[in-house]
Design a protein around this motif. Structure first.
Motif: not given
Ligand code: AMP
Ligand code: ZN
Length: 470
Positions: A260-282
């Motif tokens: 956005e610093g480079c283009f001077g406008h909004k860049w991404v409309n939707y951000w999707l994030h996947g939760e973690f796979l955890v093992i032994d509570k870590g």
């Protein structure tokens, strides 16, 4: 599958589900952060790629043409812009007696072998960081022109205070971010949260992967590669950007600041994030060294698709606890579904219960359109599988429709091997039929049925399948 259905996706930017509207009608510009290739992907990483595959298939199921771009982080320093710790590529290079370039290509290939085995669709465009150094440099120059950077001893830094919306995605306060960056002491920085765009002076002066630049010979910071490659292949405004949740507060926040610093406008409309796979509570992490790869599962007799099924059993925004017991549960369910699907395929007679078919399709699709709810979708698959009033031919039709999202490749499901004694019995029965010994053949059919095997005589010979009681 269901063009025109309303798709709603949880957008990290606003922390709620939103109706998906593409920038360009009928098309989706999708960017997913790719692997760092100094080691095998672990099954946690692979969970994120499975989630992104489900997203891609759902978008395509909605009728969108998806331009899916993914980077390969093959630049030496890798993974963080912290100029400390260890140079992961150099470490791998020493461990394996291969050049960093060989290491990168080897693990890239291994990554795509894993994703193929998991039936993850290949991106439309895969781009390597090492092949886009000029694009990264011009982006840094543009940021320089726009006053977002400062240079000390040939290192170029992004000045976060110049970008007031820096914490919009992470919603963390600036003090928390300072806490997070305390481990890294770089006296050249004006502010500990500033991040590197180009390294000419690093703790790793003997980097094999180095390039000339206007600021000195060196290599790019980690984050700039995604901004540069995403804009090269998808333009300055993209629909969806994904990754694991660990990327929200630093990597993706930095990507937004740069782009956005480079283009001077909004860049991404939707951000999707996947939760973690955890093992032994870590959390499972490559740098921790002790992680499971797809091979560690197949070495224990699991099929990669057992892992795919296991991942679909949890919503992508929920943590998923891995254990071999839980994976065995997924394996049993998957194999049971597979056997049923084979029996539906071989079953005789015609279906055609169109109302029921439509209902199941709609419910399955609604689950997927509701922020990719794979656990609900799988429960609908099982309800359909166990529906005694539904003809097997209709079940076969439905599972093939659902498979566009599930990605199990049901068309190619093969029967498991028969135990030897049963195999012999099937062959003896075939012989008996051949010699027109019908009574004997019928007796063997009964014997097989008692062991759960249904035989079916076809012009090509005897076919068989396991029978399941619904
Ligand atoms: P990396 O190769 O380390 O850059 O990671 C590749 C992808 O896996 C990124 O999108 C990460 O956010 C994601 N990731 C890393 N660790 C895990 C984990 N334990 N569970 C799920 N995703 C992860
Ligand atoms: Zn990225």
């Amino acid at each position: 599958m269901a063009p025109g259905m309303n798709l709603s996706l949880f957008n990290t930017l606003v922390r709620r589900k939103e109706a998906f509207q593409p920038i360009e009608q009928g098309k989706v510009r999708l960017y997913t952060c790719g692997p760092t290739v100094y080691n095998f992907a672990h099954i946690g990483n692979l969970r994120t790629y499975i989630f992104e595959d489900i997203l891609r298939r759902t978008l395509e199921g909605c009728g969108f043409q998806v331009n899916h771009v993914m980077n390969i982080t093959d630049v030496g320093h890798l993974e963080s812009d912290a100029d400390d710790g260890e140079d992961k590529m150099a470490l791998a290079s020493k461990r394996e007696h291969r050049s960093p370039w060989e290491i990168a290509r080897f693990y890239e290939e291994a990554f795509f072998a894993d994703t193929k085995a998991l039936h993850i669709l290949p991106p439309t465009c895969v781009c390597r960081a090492t092949e886009h150094i000029p694009e990264m440099q011009s982006m840094v120059q543009m940021l320089e022109k726009r006053g977002y950077t400062y240079t000390v001893d040939g290192n170029v830094y992004f000045r976060i205070s110049k970008f007031p919306t820096y914490t919009e995605l992470s919603r963390r306060n600036l003090d928390e971010l300072i806490e997070g960056s305390r481990v890294e002491i770089d006296p050249r920085k004006e502010d500990p949260r500033d991040f590197v765009l180009w390294f000419s002076q690093s703790k790793f002066p003997n980097q094999v992967m180095q390039w000339d630049s206007p600021w000195g010979r060196g290599f790019p910071g980690w984050h700039i590669e995604c901004s540069a490659m995403a804009s090269k292949y998808l333009g300055e405004h993209i629909d969806i950007h994904c990754g694991g949740i660990d990327h929200i507060s630093v990597h993706h926040s930095n990507e937004i600041a740069q782009s956005e610093g480079c283009f001077g406008h909004k860049w991404v409309n939707y951000w999707l994030h996947g939760e973690f796979l955890v093992i032994d509570k870590g959390k499972m992490a490559k740098s921790a060294g002790n992680f499971l790869t797809l091979k560690s599962l197949t070495d224990q007799g699991f099929d990669p698709l057992h892992y795919r099924y296991f991942c679909l059993g949890a919503h992508y925004r929920s943590q998923l606890f891995f254990s071999f017991e839980a994976l065995t549960g997924a394996k049993n369910a998957f194999e049971a579904l597979k056997n049923r699907a084979i029996s539906w395929k071989l079953a005789t007679g015609k279906g055609g219960q169109s109302d029921k078919i439509t209902q199941y399709e709609q419910r399955f699709w609604q689950a997927m359109a509701d922020d990719l709810d794979t656990p609900i979708a799988l429960s609908i698959v099982w309800e359909m599988a166990k529906d005694a009033s539904l003809h097997p031919a209709d079940k076969w039709h439905l599972i093939r429709v659902f498979d566009k999202i599930l990605g199990f490749d049901v068309e190619h499901f093969a029967r498991p091997e028969l135990p030897q004694d049963l195999d012999e019995l099937v062959q003896q029965r075939e012989q008996a039929r051949h010699s027109k010994n019908w009574q004997e053949a019928d007796a063997m059919r009964v014997q097989l049925a008692a062991r759960g095997i249904q035989v079916k005589d076809t012009p090509e010979g005897t076919d068989w399948y396991y029978v399941y009681k619904d």
